[in-house]
Design a protein around this motif. Structure first.
Motif, PDB file in Angstrom:
ATOM      1  N   ALA A   1      76.788  56.731  30.821  1.00 14.20           N
ATOM      2  CA  ALA A   1      77.036  55.995  29.584  1.00 14.20           C
ATOM      3  C   ALA A   1      75.536  55.514  28.860  1.00 14.20           C
ATOM      4  N   SER A   2      75.296  55.853  27.454  1.00 17.14           N
ATOM      5  CA  SER A   2      74.152  54.940  27.008  1.00 17.14           C
ATOM      6  C   SER A   2      74.449  54.009  26.322  1.00 17.14           C
ATOM      7  N   VAL A   3      73.974  53.036  26.116  1.00 19.09           N
ATOM      8  CA  VAL A   3      74.125  51.711  25.367  1.00 19.09           C
ATOM      9  C   VAL A   3      73.634  51.988  23.760  1.00 19.09           C
ATOM     10  N   ILE A   4      74.822  51.768  23.362  1.00 20.49           N
ATOM     11  CA  ILE A   4      74.606  51.833  21.786  1.00 20.49           C
ATOM     12  C   ILE A   4      74.239  50.497  20.981  1.00 20.49           C
ATOM     13  N   TRP A   5      75.020  49.652  21.388  1.00 16.49           N
ATOM     14  CA  TRP A   5      74.715  48.229  20.867  1.00 16.49           C
ATOM     15  C   TRP A   5      74.919  47.390  21.941  1.00 16.49           C
ATOM     16  N   SER A   6      74.229  46.120  21.797  1.00 11.21           N
ATOM     17  CA  SER A   6      74.317  45.088  22.693  1.00 11.21           C
ATOM     18  C   SER A   6      74.191  43.536  22.156  1.00 11.21           C
ATOM     19  N   LEU A   7      75.187  42.884  21.947  1.00  7.10           N
ATOM     20  CA  LEU A   7      75.025  41.503  21.309  1.00  7.10           C
ATOM     21  C   LEU A   7      75.972  40.262  21.947  1.00  7.10           C
TER      22      LEU A   7
ATOM     23  N   LYS B   1      78.640  41.208  24.544  1.00  4.78           N
ATOM     24  CA  LYS B   1      79.195  42.240  24.447  1.00  4.78           C
ATOM     25  C   LYS B   1      78.367  43.505  24.372  1.00  4.78           C
ATOM     26  N   THR B   2      78.756  44.802  25.121  1.00  4.37           N
ATOM     27  CA  THR B   2      77.969  45.977  24.779  1.00  4.37           C
ATOM     28  C   THR B   2      79.060  47.370  24.857  1.00  4.37           C
ATOM     29  N   GLY B   3      78.528  47.971  23.675  1.00  2.00           N
ATOM     30  CA  GLY B   3      79.305  49.233  23.430  1.00  2.00           C
ATOM     31  C   GLY B   3      78.439  50.411  23.890  1.00  2.00           C
ATOM     32  N   VAL B   4      79.045  51.235  24.704  1.00  2.00           N
ATOM     33  CA  VAL B   4      78.500  52.361  25.308  1.00  2.00           C
ATOM     34  C   VAL B   4      79.206  53.880  24.992  1.00  2.00           C
ATOM     35  N   GLN B   5      78.161  54.863  24.924  1.00  2.00           N
ATOM     36  CA  GLN B   5      78.807  56.195  24.631  1.00  2.00           C
ATOM     37  C   GLN B   5      78.597  56.693  26.013  1.00  2.00           C
ATOM     38  N   PHE B   6      79.779  57.611  26.522  1.00  2.00           N
ATOM     39  CA  PHE B   6      79.676  58.363  27.635  1.00  2.00           C
ATOM     40  C   PHE B   6      78.848  59.529  27.246  1.00  2.00           C
ATOM     41  N   ALA B   7      78.232  59.968  28.244  1.00  2.00           N
ATOM     42  CA  ALA B   7      77.335  61.292  28.211  1.00  2.00           C
ATOM     43  C   ALA B   7      78.190  62.456  28.095  1.00  2.00           C
TER      44      ALA B   7
END
Length: 112
Positions: free
Chosen positions: A76-82, A85-91
């Motif tokens: 997965a690639s990190v889309i945002w982190s704050l 909390k972190t949002g990721v998108q799977f490859a």
């Protein structure tokens, strides 16, 4: 053209997800970009990504690898982190035939 009532909260355009999320609360092991291993708490997940709690935070663009129930490893690639909390998108999106058993194994509630 659609007029937005500015007296009410509106979220038009903010949610760019490809798939609806399922609420879960599950500890997941993952591998950091440097090869180190950590644990996070998955808060919600979809076939294309997840929201996790990880206090140290990650950098946008970081590639991490989760060890998921049923399906095994997924990058997965990190889309945002704050704020922990972190949002990721799977490859690669998770196939529907694997997704439902996986979220049940993760403790999804309700009609997942």
């Amino acid at each position: 053209m659609r007029k937005i009532d500015t007296n009410k909260a509106h979220y038009v355009g903010l949610d760019q997800r490809l798939a609806a999320r399922s609420d879960v609360y599950c500890r997941l092991p993952f591998i950091l970009p440097d090869g180190g291993q950590e644990m996070c708490t998955c808060v919600n997940i979809s076939a294309d990504g997840l929201l996790m709690r990880y206090e140290r935070g990650l950098e946008i663009g970081d590639m991490i690898v989760f060890r998921m129930p049923i399906i095994g490893r997924i990058a997965a690639s990190v889309i945002w982190s704050l704020g922990g909390k972190t949002g990721v998108q799977f490859a690669k999106m998770i196939a529907v035939e694997d997704y439902l058993p996986m979220i049940r194994a993760m403790g999804a509630r309700g009609d997942a």
